[in-house]
Scaffold this active site. Structure first.
Site, PDB file in Angstrom:
ATOM      1  N   HIS A   1      -8.311  -1.665   1.145  1.00 31.09           N
ATOM      2  CA  HIS A   1      -7.379  -2.748   0.807  1.00 31.09           C
ATOM      3  C   HIS A   1      -8.227  -3.977   0.537  1.00 31.09           C
ATOM      4  O   HIS A   1      -9.155  -4.253   1.287  1.00 31.09           O
ATOM      5  CB  HIS A   1      -6.487  -3.141   1.980  1.00 31.09           C
ATOM      6  CG  HIS A   1      -5.765  -2.035   2.648  1.00 31.09           C
ATOM      7  ND1 HIS A   1      -4.413  -1.886   2.531  1.00 31.09           N
ATOM      8  CD2 HIS A   1      -6.176  -1.039   3.458  1.00 31.09           C
ATOM      9  CE1 HIS A   1      -4.027  -0.841   3.258  1.00 31.09           C
ATOM     10  NE2 HIS A   1      -5.080  -0.312   3.837  1.00 31.09           N
TER      11      HIS A   1
ATOM     12  N   CYS B   1       0.792  -1.235   0.000  1.00 30.75           N
ATOM     13  CA  CYS B   1       0.000   0.000   0.000  1.00 30.75           C
ATOM     14  C   CYS B   1       0.826   1.287   0.000  1.00 30.75           C
ATOM     15  O   CYS B   1       0.433   2.238  -0.686  1.00 30.75           O
ATOM     16  CB  CYS B   1      -1.039   0.006   1.111  1.00 30.75           C
ATOM     17  SG  CYS B   1      -0.614  -0.953   2.551  1.00 30.75           S
TER      18      CYS B   1
ATOM     19  N   GLN C   1       0.862 -11.127  -2.498  1.00 27.68           N
ATOM     20  CA  GLN C   1      -0.539 -10.793  -2.262  1.00 27.68           C
ATOM     21  C   GLN C   1      -1.221 -10.473  -3.590  1.00 27.68           C
ATOM     22  O   GLN C   1      -0.629  -9.812  -4.439  1.00 27.68           O
ATOM     23  CB  GLN C   1      -0.642  -9.552  -1.371  1.00 27.68           C
ATOM     24  CG  GLN C   1      -0.103  -9.771   0.023  1.00 27.68           C
ATOM     25  CD  GLN C   1      -0.165  -8.490   0.845  1.00 27.68           C
ATOM     26  OE1 GLN C   1       0.218  -7.428   0.385  1.00 27.68           O
ATOM     27  NE2 GLN C   1      -0.653  -8.607   2.068  1.00 27.68           N
TER      28      GLN C   1
ATOM     29  N   ARG D   1       8.008 -10.490   5.198  1.00 28.13           N
ATOM     30  CA  ARG D   1       7.796 -10.195   6.618  1.00 28.13           C
ATOM     31  C   ARG D   1       8.589 -11.197   7.427  1.00 28.13           C
ATOM     32  O   ARG D   1       8.554 -12.393   7.138  1.00 28.13           O
ATOM     33  CB  ARG D   1       6.308 -10.310   6.971  1.00 28.13           C
ATOM     34  CG  ARG D   1       5.485  -9.303   6.203  1.00 28.13           C
ATOM     35  CD  ARG D   1       4.028  -9.432   6.517  1.00 28.13           C
ATOM     36  NE  ARG D   1       3.272  -8.532   5.653  1.00 28.13           N
ATOM     37  CZ  ARG D   1       1.949  -8.478   5.616  1.00 28.13           C
ATOM     38  NH1 ARG D   1       1.232  -9.272   6.396  1.00 28.13           N
ATOM     39  NH2 ARG D   1       1.345  -7.644   4.805  1.00 28.13           N
TER      40      ARG D   1
ATOM     41  N   LYS E   1     -13.374  -3.943   8.800  1.00 24.10           N
ATOM     42  CA  LYS E   1     -13.042  -4.876   7.722  1.00 24.10           C
ATOM     43  C   LYS E   1     -14.041  -6.005   7.596  1.00 24.10           C
ATOM     44  O   LYS E   1     -14.856  -6.244   8.495  1.00 24.10           O
ATOM     45  CB  LYS E   1     -11.640  -5.443   7.923  1.00 24.10           C
ATOM     46  CG  LYS E   1     -11.471  -6.194   9.231  1.00 24.10           C
ATOM     47  CD  LYS E   1     -10.056  -6.743   9.359  1.00 24.10           C
ATOM     48  CE  LYS E   1      -9.897  -7.500  10.659  1.00 24.10           C
ATOM     49  NZ  LYS E   1      -8.615  -8.149  10.813  1.00 24.10           N
TER      50      LYS E   1
ATOM     51  N   ASP F   1      -3.035  -8.179  -4.365  1.00 23.23           N
ATOM     52  CA  ASP F   1      -3.384  -6.952  -3.667  1.00 23.23           C
ATOM     53  C   ASP F   1      -4.031  -5.943  -4.605  1.00 23.23           C
ATOM     54  O   ASP F   1      -3.752  -5.930  -5.800  1.00 23.23           O
ATOM     55  CB  ASP F   1      -2.080  -6.345  -3.115  1.00 23.23           C
ATOM     56  CG  ASP F   1      -2.310  -5.606  -1.819  1.00 23.23           C
ATOM     57  OD1 ASP F   1      -3.468  -5.510  -1.392  1.00 23.23           O
ATOM     58  OD2 ASP F   1      -1.319  -5.141  -1.239  1.00 23.23           O
TER      59      ASP F   1
ATOM     60  N   HIS G   1      -5.647  -1.657  -4.151  1.00 18.54           N
ATOM     61  CA  HIS G   1      -6.098  -0.580  -3.285  1.00 18.54           C
ATOM     62  C   HIS G   1      -7.055   0.296  -4.059  1.00 18.54           C
ATOM     63  O   HIS G   1      -6.741   0.734  -5.159  1.00 18.54           O
ATOM     64  CB  HIS G   1      -4.897   0.210  -2.762  1.00 18.54           C
ATOM     65  CG  HIS G   1      -4.033  -0.640  -1.896  1.00 18.54           C
ATOM     66  ND1 HIS G   1      -2.925  -1.287  -2.368  1.00 18.54           N
ATOM     67  CD2 HIS G   1      -4.184  -1.027  -0.613  1.00 18.54           C
ATOM     68  CE1 HIS G   1      -2.401  -2.014  -1.394  1.00 18.54           C
ATOM     69  NE2 HIS G   1      -3.146  -1.886  -0.328  1.00 18.54           N
TER      70      HIS G   1
END
Length: 651
Positions: A523, A342, A389, A371, A477, A391, A393
């Site tokens: 997200h 992000c 991910q 991570r 979320k 991912d 946004h």
RNA sequence: GCCUUUGUAGCUCAGGGGUAGAGCACUUCCUUGGUAAGGAAGAGGUCAGGGGUUCAAAUCCCCUCAAAGGCUCCA
């Protein structure tokens, strides 16, 4: 109104019956049917679970709980934990007890064994003792006790852990439970007696910190599961074995999908060709759907300067637990492996001024992040240190949040449907209403976003549970859960509203009134991560992937070398229609080639011999089903493509 | 990160102070076969890595690494 010696009991069907004051759940069950009474494990009284033998003193709404109720099961297992404790005390005199709750499938008891230790070999002995004690048909007897008496009791027994627990309890609310020769500090409730417990299995033993605190002593946690019928234990064992067969770590190796290497490092998966192709197929599937859903692809680097993560707040919050910054040789610069996509995407948003007309802006990237997970946490592909991910946004106006949520839900459900996850649910995580100040963002924005999530979920008919206080500090979320073929629950995709990052990155758009406004960021990741999703897909399908994802879709099996040329010809023709696979040219008999194709889970086998070569046909065999008869090459291609079309609709 | 357990051939595993074993997979040869394992021969290991004890260590001890199951954590 009833007179003083009677009470009104409301049953779940709404009927009201009168019972003498002090009637127990068992009494009530008995008045309905003896069969029911034999199965009652506990009574739910005005929403609280009680012992079935505890007298009810005033009007109440009750429900009789049996093995078929989750609360009945958990009472059963909690009582089983006491039985385990009794067995341990008999086998290991002087053992000290921590806590022994029920869990999702069974129970455990944390114990301090002192000199002793327990290993797998001791399990049968413990199981036998438990059953021996259960057969004594002892009742679980509840006894309220004063705090000082409780302290005396456990001081005498030398159970320092229980004393510590009592310390935190209020006088007047303390109860003991006794069954047979074992007495435990316990709030209850319990089943009426040990005779209900007909089958017991110790499943595992592990270390666990006293009161889950790393500072405390490590106790021995003994896990077990019990059942009212032997048959249910057998079914349970079968399920465990099936789960073992489906373990993605095992199948990943067998099917040559991925591997780990000590040299490369812990938690860093290596994708082998078959796994990589599977993954690419999933990616292109989602990419296509996302393009149609109005997402714009972006690509960002794997590292970013430390300043980026200082702005995003990740450095402050996770910096010391991350892979540490990379230093440049000359300038005094620090870069970090990206733990999130992000921040990069926020910078893409900022590359030019945005107008309210540009929103929503949906930026999508299969972004690989790193991570530093604790070493003890790593697990196959479900918990790794480097993962990708799916991912995206979404930057939108506050009034667009609901519409965007609906669109994301549709995309997520489309993904689930296409991949055979038909049993799903969702969790809505909202603020803790008691503690609103620990969240960032304006109150009214939160209200709007929470409302948007609730309404969007309802509009799409999602089955949801709502958890207060489970929201992230930066926004509410929606998490998706799927249940797999074995009934196990997995958390998959997530949609999160974020008020924090737009603020930290000072993101703006110009409204119709020419004023500057802050966009909301959403997200979302339908798969969550490619690694984790593929792990779940492997376990759900037992490695038998949907046809369109299967690494090899067909195996062409010539009867003998004589038909090798024809086999190749078939292969090339089918390859032209985008069917992938291989020809098994080995010098083996057909039975062997079939077996090997079955074992490696190839969906279709095409057997070609003299007959087929002469007629331009193939003999089709479906994995697990057997011979489907003969088809022309064109017929098979059509049959095959049709099957794929039926699984995967367009978005 | 912590606790417990484990680490022997590509895989699954046996063995265990005195020259490293099996099955499958692999290679070569024989076999040319019709719907879940054809036959024979061969190759393959510094017993996770390092240190120690011992005349001798894969085996016993210590350290490191990795894996499994928990616990704590999870942007």
């Amino acid at each position: 109104m009833n007179d003083s010696s009677n009470i009104n009991i409301t049953l779940p069907d709404g009927s009201v019956r009168e019972y003498p004051k002090g009637a127990t759940g068992l009494d009530i069950a008995l008045s309905i049917s003896e069969g029911l009474a034999r199965n009652v494990l506990a009574t739910k009284v005005n929403g609280e679970v009680w012992d079935a033998t505890r007298p009810i003193e005033s009007d109440a709404e009750i429900k009789l709980l049996t093995w078929n109720d989750d609360e009945g099961k958990s009472t059963f297992w909690h009582s089983s934990a006491h039985l385990l404790a009794e067995a341990l005390e008999a086998l290991y005199p002087g053992v000290k007890f921590g806590t022994g709750p029920s869990i999702e499938k069974g129970f455990y008891y944390d114990v301090d064994l002192g000199e002793h230790s327990i290993s797998q070999e001791d399990f049968p002995k413990i199981e036998a003792k438990m059953l021996e004690l259960a057969r004594q048909k002892n009742e679980y007897i509840r006894k309220p006790i004063s705090k000082s008496d409780a302290i005396n009791f456990f001081t005498e027994k030398g159970d320092e852990y229980k004393l510590e627990l009592i310390d935190g309890l209020e006088d007047g609310s303390i109860t003991l439970y006794t069954q047979g020769s074992f007495t435990d500090l316990c709030r209850g409730p319990h089943i009426p007696g040990t005779s209900f417990i007909k089958a017991a299995k110790i499943t595992n033993v592990a270390g666990a910190y006293w009161r889950n605190n790393q500072e405390n002593k490590m106790l021995t946690r003994i896990y077990g599961v019990t059942f009212p019928k032997q048959k249910e234990l057998e079914e349970y064992i079968t399920l465990i074995e099936e789960a073992k067969k489906r373990d993605h770590r095992r199948l990943g190796k067998e099917l040559e999908l991925f591997a780990f290497s000590e040299k490369v490092g812990q938690g860093l998966p290596l994708w082998l060709p078959k796994g990589a192709m599977l993954r690419e197929r999933l990616e292109s599937f989602l990419r296509k759907a996302q393009l149609r859903a109005g997402y714009l692809p972006v690509v960002t680097p794997h590292i970013g300067s430390k300043a980026l993560y200082e702005t995003s707040g990740h450095w402050e919050k996770y910096g010391k637990d991350s892979f540490q910054p990379i230093r440049t040789p000359d300038a005094d610069e620090e870069y970090m492996l990206k733990p999130m996509n992000c921040p990069h995407h926020c910078e893409i948003y900022k590359t030019k001024p945005r107008s309210y007309r540009d929103l929503p802006l949906r930026l999508a990237e299969f972004g690989t992040v790193y991570r530093y997970e604790q070493s003890g946490e790593l697990h196959g592909l479900t918990r790794v240190r480097g993962f990708t991910q799916d991912d995206a946004h979404i930057f939108c106006r506050p009034d667009q949040v609901k519409e965007e949520f609906i669109r994301v839900i549709d995309l997520v459900l489309y993904v689930f449907r296409s991949l055979g996850f038909n049993d799903y649910s969702a969790q809505i995580s909202l603020r803790d209403p008691e503690n609103k100040q620990k969240y960032i963002g304006k109150d009214e924005d939160w209200d709007k976003a929470e409302q948007a999530i609730i309404e969007a979920s309802a509009e799409r008919g999602l089955s949801t549970v709502t958890e207060l206080g489970e929201a992230a500090f930066y926004g509410p979320k929606l998490d998706f859960m799927v249940r797999d073929a074995l009934g196990r629950k997995w958390q998959l995709g997530t949609i999160q509203v974020d008020y924090q990052l737009p603020q930290r990155f000072n993101l703006e758009y110009v409204g119709s009134d020419n004023q500057k406004y802050r966009p909301v960021m959403i997200h979302r990741a339908p798969f969550g991560s490619m690694e984790r999703f593929i792990a779940i897909l492997i376990e759900n399908t037992a490695g038998q992937f949907p046809l369109w994802l299967s690494p090899d879709q067909i195996a062409i099996l010539p009867i003998s070398e004589k038909y090798a040329d024809y086999a190749d010809e078939v292969f090339f023709q089918l390859q032209d229609t985008d069917i992938r696979g291989f020809v098994d040219h080995r010098d083996e008999k057909i039975g062997r080639k079939i077996r090997d194709a079955e074992v490696t889970k190839v969906p279709y086998m095409l057997i070609v011999g003299e007959k087929e070569a002469a007629e331009g046909r193939v003999s089709v065999r479906r994995k697990g089903e057997g011979d489907l008869g003969s088809m022309t090459i064109g017929e098979f291609a059509a049959y095959f493509q049709n099957e794929i079309k039926n699984i995967i609709a367009t978005f």
